[in-house]
Design a protein around this motif. Structure first.
Motif, PDB file in Angstrom:
ATOM      1  N   ILE A  35       1.758  -4.900  -1.000  1.00 27.98           N
ATOM      2  CA  ILE A  35       0.692  -5.244  -0.062  1.00 27.98           C
ATOM      3  C   ILE A  35      -0.680  -4.959  -0.660  1.00 27.98           C
ATOM      4  O   ILE A  35      -1.647  -5.687  -0.407  1.00 27.98           O
ATOM      5  CB  ILE A  35       0.873  -4.502   1.287  1.00 27.98           C
ATOM      6  CG1 ILE A  35      -0.154  -4.997   2.317  1.00 27.98           C
ATOM      7  CG2 ILE A  35       0.794  -2.999   1.110  1.00 27.98           C
ATOM      8  CD1 ILE A  35      -0.116  -6.473   2.597  1.00 27.98           C
ATOM      9  N   GLN A  36      -0.799  -3.925  -1.484  1.00 26.56           N
ATOM     10  CA  GLN A  36      -2.104  -3.593  -2.074  1.00 26.56           C
ATOM     11  C   GLN A  36      -2.630  -4.733  -2.940  1.00 26.56           C
ATOM     12  O   GLN A  36      -3.834  -4.990  -2.980  1.00 26.56           O
ATOM     13  CB  GLN A  36      -1.976  -2.317  -2.916  1.00 26.56           C
ATOM     14  CG  GLN A  36      -3.308  -1.782  -3.423  1.00 26.56           C
ATOM     15  CD  GLN A  36      -3.998  -0.889  -2.417  1.00 26.56           C
ATOM     16  OE1 GLN A  36      -3.848  -1.060  -1.211  1.00 26.56           O
ATOM     17  NE2 GLN A  36      -4.766   0.072  -2.895  1.00 26.56           N
ATOM     18  N   ALA A  37      -1.733  -5.447  -3.627  1.00 27.62           N
ATOM     19  CA  ALA A  37      -2.151  -6.511  -4.546  1.00 27.62           C
ATOM     20  C   ALA A  37      -1.966  -7.907  -3.966  1.00 27.62           C
ATOM     21  O   ALA A  37      -2.106  -8.893  -4.681  1.00 27.62           O
ATOM     22  CB  ALA A  37      -1.349  -6.386  -5.846  1.00 27.62           C
ATOM     23  N   MET A  38      -1.672  -8.012  -2.676  1.00 29.76           N
ATOM     24  CA  MET A  38      -1.330  -9.307  -2.095  1.00 29.76           C
ATOM     25  C   MET A  38      -2.539 -10.099  -1.614  1.00 29.76           C
ATOM     26  O   MET A  38      -2.547 -11.335  -1.673  1.00 29.76           O
ATOM     27  CB  MET A  38      -0.351  -9.104  -0.925  1.00 29.76           C
ATOM     28  CG  MET A  38       0.124 -10.393  -0.274  1.00 29.76           C
ATOM     29  SD  MET A  38       1.407 -10.081   0.962  1.00 29.76           S
ATOM     30  CE  MET A  38       2.811  -9.762  -0.109  1.00 29.76           C
ATOM     31  N   TYR A  39      -3.577  -9.423  -1.145  1.00 27.57           N
ATOM     32  CA  TYR A  39      -4.669 -10.139  -0.497  1.00 27.57           C
ATOM     33  C   TYR A  39      -5.426 -11.066  -1.453  1.00 27.57           C
ATOM     34  O   TYR A  39      -5.738 -12.206  -1.097  1.00 27.57           O
ATOM     35  CB  TYR A  39      -5.628  -9.149   0.172  1.00 27.57           C
ATOM     36  CG  TYR A  39      -5.055  -8.573   1.446  1.00 27.57           C
ATOM     37  CD1 TYR A  39      -5.028  -9.322   2.614  1.00 27.57           C
ATOM     38  CD2 TYR A  39      -4.526  -7.289   1.482  1.00 27.57           C
ATOM     39  CE1 TYR A  39      -4.484  -8.818   3.789  1.00 27.57           C
ATOM     40  CE2 TYR A  39      -3.987  -6.769   2.648  1.00 27.57           C
ATOM     41  CZ  TYR A  39      -3.971  -7.540   3.795  1.00 27.57           C
ATOM     42  OH  TYR A  39      -3.424  -7.033   4.948  1.00 27.57           O
ATOM     43  N   GLY A  40      -5.737 -10.589  -2.643  1.00 31.39           N
ATOM     44  CA  GLY A  40      -6.472 -11.427  -3.590  1.00 31.39           C
ATOM     45  C   GLY A  40      -5.795 -12.759  -3.869  1.00 31.39           C
ATOM     46  O   GLY A  40      -6.413 -13.838  -3.712  1.00 31.39           O
ATOM     47  N   PRO A  41      -4.526 -12.761  -4.273  1.00 32.83           N
ATOM     48  CA  PRO A  41      -3.842 -14.037  -4.527  1.00 32.83           C
ATOM     49  C   PRO A  41      -3.722 -14.928  -3.294  1.00 32.83           C
ATOM     50  O   PRO A  41      -3.531 -16.137  -3.419  1.00 32.83           O
ATOM     51  CB  PRO A  41      -2.451 -13.592  -5.002  1.00 32.83           C
ATOM     52  CG  PRO A  41      -2.646 -12.215  -5.540  1.00 32.83           C
ATOM     53  CD  PRO A  41      -3.704 -11.606  -4.676  1.00 32.83           C
ATOM     54  N   ALA A  42      -3.844 -14.342  -2.085  1.00 32.11           N
ATOM     55  CA  ALA A  42      -3.697 -15.125  -0.855  1.00 32.11           C
ATOM     56  C   ALA A  42      -5.026 -15.652  -0.308  1.00 32.11           C
ATOM     57  O   ALA A  42      -5.040 -16.328   0.731  1.00 32.11           O
ATOM     58  CB  ALA A  42      -3.009 -14.279   0.222  1.00 32.11           C
ATOM     59  N   PHE A  43      -6.138 -15.397  -0.999  1.00 38.51           N
ATOM     60  CA  PHE A  43      -7.449 -15.805  -0.486  1.00 38.51           C
ATOM     61  C   PHE A  43      -7.499 -17.294  -0.154  1.00 38.51           C
ATOM     62  O   PHE A  43      -7.997 -17.701   0.906  1.00 38.51           O
ATOM     63  CB  PHE A  43      -8.546 -15.465  -1.496  1.00 38.51           C
ATOM     64  CG  PHE A  43      -9.029 -14.034  -1.417  1.00 38.51           C
ATOM     65  CD1 PHE A  43      -8.594 -13.178  -0.419  1.00 38.51           C
ATOM     66  CD2 PHE A  43      -9.933 -13.547  -2.354  1.00 38.51           C
ATOM     67  CE1 PHE A  43      -9.029 -11.863  -0.352  1.00 38.51           C
ATOM     68  CE2 PHE A  43     -10.387 -12.247  -2.296  1.00 38.51           C
ATOM     69  CZ  PHE A  43      -9.934 -11.397  -1.302  1.00 38.51           C
ATOM     70  N   ALA A  44      -7.029 -18.128  -1.064  1.00 39.88           N
ATOM     71  CA  ALA A  44      -7.117 -19.577  -0.841  1.00 39.88           C
ATOM     72  C   ALA A  44      -6.334 -19.997   0.408  1.00 39.88           C
ATOM     73  O   ALA A  44      -6.761 -20.887   1.155  1.00 39.88           O
ATOM     74  CB  ALA A  44      -6.596 -20.326  -2.065  1.00 39.88           C
ATOM     75  N   PHE A  45      -5.212 -19.357   0.654  1.00 38.60           N
ATOM     76  CA  PHE A  45      -4.391 -19.688   1.822  1.00 38.60           C
ATOM     77  C   PHE A  45      -5.064 -19.212   3.111  1.00 38.60           C
ATOM     78  O   PHE A  45      -4.973 -19.877   4.146  1.00 38.60           O
ATOM     79  CB  PHE A  45      -3.005 -19.078   1.663  1.00 38.60           C
ATOM     80  CG  PHE A  45      -2.272 -19.568   0.446  1.00 38.60           C
ATOM     81  CD1 PHE A  45      -1.634 -20.808   0.456  1.00 38.60           C
ATOM     82  CD2 PHE A  45      -2.231 -18.808  -0.718  1.00 38.60           C
ATOM     83  CE1 PHE A  45      -0.967 -21.271  -0.661  1.00 38.60           C
ATOM     84  CE2 PHE A  45      -1.566 -19.261  -1.840  1.00 38.60           C
ATOM     85  CZ  PHE A  45      -0.939 -20.506  -1.813  1.00 38.60           C
ATOM     86  N   PHE A  46      -5.738 -18.060   3.057  1.00 42.65           N
ATOM     87  CA  PHE A  46      -6.509 -17.612   4.219  1.00 42.65           C
ATOM     88  C   PHE A  46      -7.638 -18.594   4.530  1.00 42.65           C
ATOM     89  O   PHE A  46      -7.905 -18.904   5.693  1.00 42.65           O
ATOM     90  CB  PHE A  46      -7.090 -16.211   3.975  1.00 42.65           C
ATOM     91  CG  PHE A  46      -6.110 -15.097   4.170  1.00 42.65           C
ATOM     92  CD1 PHE A  46      -5.578 -14.829   5.428  1.00 42.65           C
ATOM     93  CD2 PHE A  46      -5.728 -14.298   3.106  1.00 42.65           C
ATOM     94  CE1 PHE A  46      -4.679 -13.789   5.614  1.00 42.65           C
ATOM     95  CE2 PHE A  46      -4.833 -13.258   3.283  1.00 42.65           C
ATOM     96  CZ  PHE A  46      -4.301 -13.007   4.537  1.00 42.65           C
ATOM     97  N   GLN A  47      -8.311 -19.070   3.481  1.00 43.29           N
ATOM     98  CA  GLN A  47      -9.408 -20.010   3.697  1.00 43.29           C
ATOM     99  C   GLN A  47      -8.917 -21.291   4.371  1.00 43.29           C
ATOM    100  O   GLN A  47      -9.563 -21.823   5.269  1.00 43.29           O
ATOM    101  CB  GLN A  47     -10.074 -20.342   2.363  1.00 43.29           C
ATOM    102  CG  GLN A  47     -10.901 -19.200   1.794  1.00 43.29           C
ATOM    103  CD  GLN A  47     -11.602 -19.587   0.503  1.00 43.29           C
ATOM    104  OE1 GLN A  47     -11.102 -19.310  -0.588  1.00 43.29           O
ATOM    105  NE2 GLN A  47     -12.743 -20.233   0.625  1.00 43.29           N
ATOM    106  N   THR A  48      -7.773 -21.773   3.927  1.00 45.54           N
ATOM    107  CA  THR A  48      -7.229 -23.002   4.508  1.00 45.54           C
ATOM    108  C   THR A  48      -6.788 -22.787   5.949  1.00 45.54           C
ATOM    109  O   THR A  48      -7.077 -23.597   6.832  1.00 45.54           O
ATOM    110  CB  THR A  48      -6.040 -23.494   3.672  1.00 45.54           C
ATOM    111  OG1 THR A  48      -6.481 -23.757   2.344  1.00 45.54           O
ATOM    112  CG2 THR A  48      -5.437 -24.758   4.271  1.00 45.54           C
ATOM    113  N   ARG A  49      -6.108 -21.691   6.209  1.00 50.66           N
ATOM    114  CA  ARG A  49      -5.558 -21.458   7.545  1.00 50.66           C
ATOM    115  C   ARG A  49      -6.645 -21.168   8.581  1.00 50.66           C
ATOM    116  O   ARG A  49      -6.583 -21.669   9.706  1.00 50.66           O
ATOM    117  CB  ARG A  49      -4.562 -20.300   7.499  1.00 50.66           C
ATOM    118  CG  ARG A  49      -4.016 -19.931   8.875  1.00 50.66           C
ATOM    119  CD  ARG A  49      -2.871 -18.955   8.768  1.00 50.66           C
ATOM    120  NE  ARG A  49      -2.457 -18.474  10.073  1.00 50.66           N
ATOM    121  CZ  ARG A  49      -1.426 -17.658  10.273  1.00 50.66           C
ATOM    122  NH1 ARG A  49      -0.699 -17.251   9.239  1.00 50.66           N
ATOM    123  NH2 ARG A  49      -1.114 -17.247  11.480  1.00 50.66           N
TER     124      ARG A  49
END
Length: 386
Positions: A35-49
């Motif tokens: 979880i500590q390293a998950m947010y950065g790689p998921a940024f693009a998916f957060f932006q889309t959602r």
């Protein structure tokens, strides 16, 4: 379960490592690493959602780290009133609730709230288990922290494999890992916090704690400084492959913890931390040479690896392990301030400022380790009635 109290003055504690001792902790730290390293790689998916911009999406990582920074002092207080096991279980439940909210949140503000809650859970589990494993000894605390690194390596793969289907899936994986860890805690328990050697007393315990806090702050500042700015430095001096070198730095840090977990009991914590600090300072200095920089950064990761866990174990030789959560607050301060300072120096003096500032902080770390080692030499306890 509990571990028999074993404490050797001036040396690493001798405790037999086993699956029941390490199993729940390894699962917990792997979960925390993911979880500590998950947010950065998921940024693009957060932006889309959630239809948020580049400037706004970073807030979800920031509030996660805010939660993890707020948790240690609360954990320290909780450990004075509740059992370690209850604190760990509560932290895992909070983490699972937080990441589940992130995964299913219909609104951006709810996702931010979930990240804050998840960060609180992560910080609680990390602080409590670091205190427990540090009191067990150098090998145990380094091994479970090495597993944290493995989780961080796995996180981008989890996001890349699952987030294109649904952003909820990677966070459900973390919730499932939390549930698995709860099951292992129920099966094997968590190690009891050991006491400092009964035959020794701490010299000036308040000053000792202050030195350990400064030491941890300098270490985390170095780790965050290298991690955030080494690639920018390499790019700035025209060297290719900066991303590969950065990955190698983190791999070296994880390897350093694994090696320490395997053989760290053969070296006293003060000597091991001092040798590692000297190596890191020399590597930072070597990185000022364009030719040597890639190799220096790789070796710096290996040198940093043993410092964190071994310092926590070292502190428990003379001070109560329940103080470790408060020690981690100082680490958070170092991790926040050093990347900002490097950014200011880079903007004023260019790429050369990065290795120069890291070398100065490395020298400060060496001085702090030497001062701490001098003060923490165990003294015989006074006879009863004296």
């Amino acid at each position: 379960m509990s571990v028999s109290e074993t404490a050797l003055p001036g040396a690493a504690k001798s405790v037999r490592l086993s699956l029941p001792l390490l199993g729940a902790g390894a699962a917990a730290f792997f979960t925390l690493g993911v979880i500590q390293a998950m947010y950065g790689p998921a940024f693009a998916f957060f932006q889309t959602r959630f239809d948020v911009g580049t400037a706004a999406v970073g807030w979800i990582a920031s509030v996660h780290f805010l939660g993890s920074a707020l948790a240690p002092p609360l954990t320290g207080v909780a450990l004075t009133r509740f059992s370690l096991r209850r604190v760990v279980v509560s932290g895992l439940l909070i983490l699972a609730a937080g990441v589940s909210l992130v995964g299913f949140a219909p609104l951006w503000n709810l996702a931010l709230a979930g990240a804050l809650v998840g960060g609180l859970g992560l910080g609680t589990v990390s602080a409590a288990l670091n205190a427990a494993y540090a009191s067990v000894g150098t090998r145990a605390v380094n091994l479970v922290n090495a597993v944290f690194g493995l989780g961080s390596i796995a996180a981008p793969l989890v996001v890349a494999g699952l987030a294109p289907r649904s952003l909820a899936l990677p966070f459900l994986v973390v919730a499932a890992l939390s549930a698995l860890t709860l099951g292992l805690v129920r099966l094997w328990g968590v190690p009891a916090m050991q006491v400092a050697p009964a035959q020794a007393v701490a010299a000036r315990p308040g000053v000792q704690f202050g030195l350990f806090a400064a030491l941890i702050a300098a270490y985390v500042g170095l780790e965050a400084g290298f991690g955030a700015w080494l690639a920018r430095h390499l790019d700035g001096v025209g060297l290719a492959g900066s991303a590969f070198i950065l990955s190698g730095f983190w791999a070296g840090l994880t390897l350093g913890r694994i090696i320490t977990g395997a053989v760290g009991a053969r070296v006293s914590p003060p000597r091991l931390v001092l040798a590692s600090a000297v190596l890191v300072a020399l590597c930072a200095l070597g990185a000022s040479s364009t030719t040597l920089a890639p190799f220096a950064y790789l070796l710096a990761g290996l040198g940093l690896g043993p410092i964190f866990g071994t310092t926590l174990a070292w502190m428990t030789h003379t001070l109560p392990a329940r103080l470790i959560p408060f020690l981690l607050v100082a680490g958070s301060a170092g991790g926040i301030l050093m990347p900002i300072l490097l950014g200011i120096l880079y903007s004023r003096s260019g790429p050369a400022a990065v290795p120069a500032a890291l070398a100065v902080l490395g020298a400060v770390l060496v001085a702090l380790v030497a001062a701490t080692a001098r003060l923490t030499r165990l003294r015989p306890a006074a006879p009863a009635g004296c």
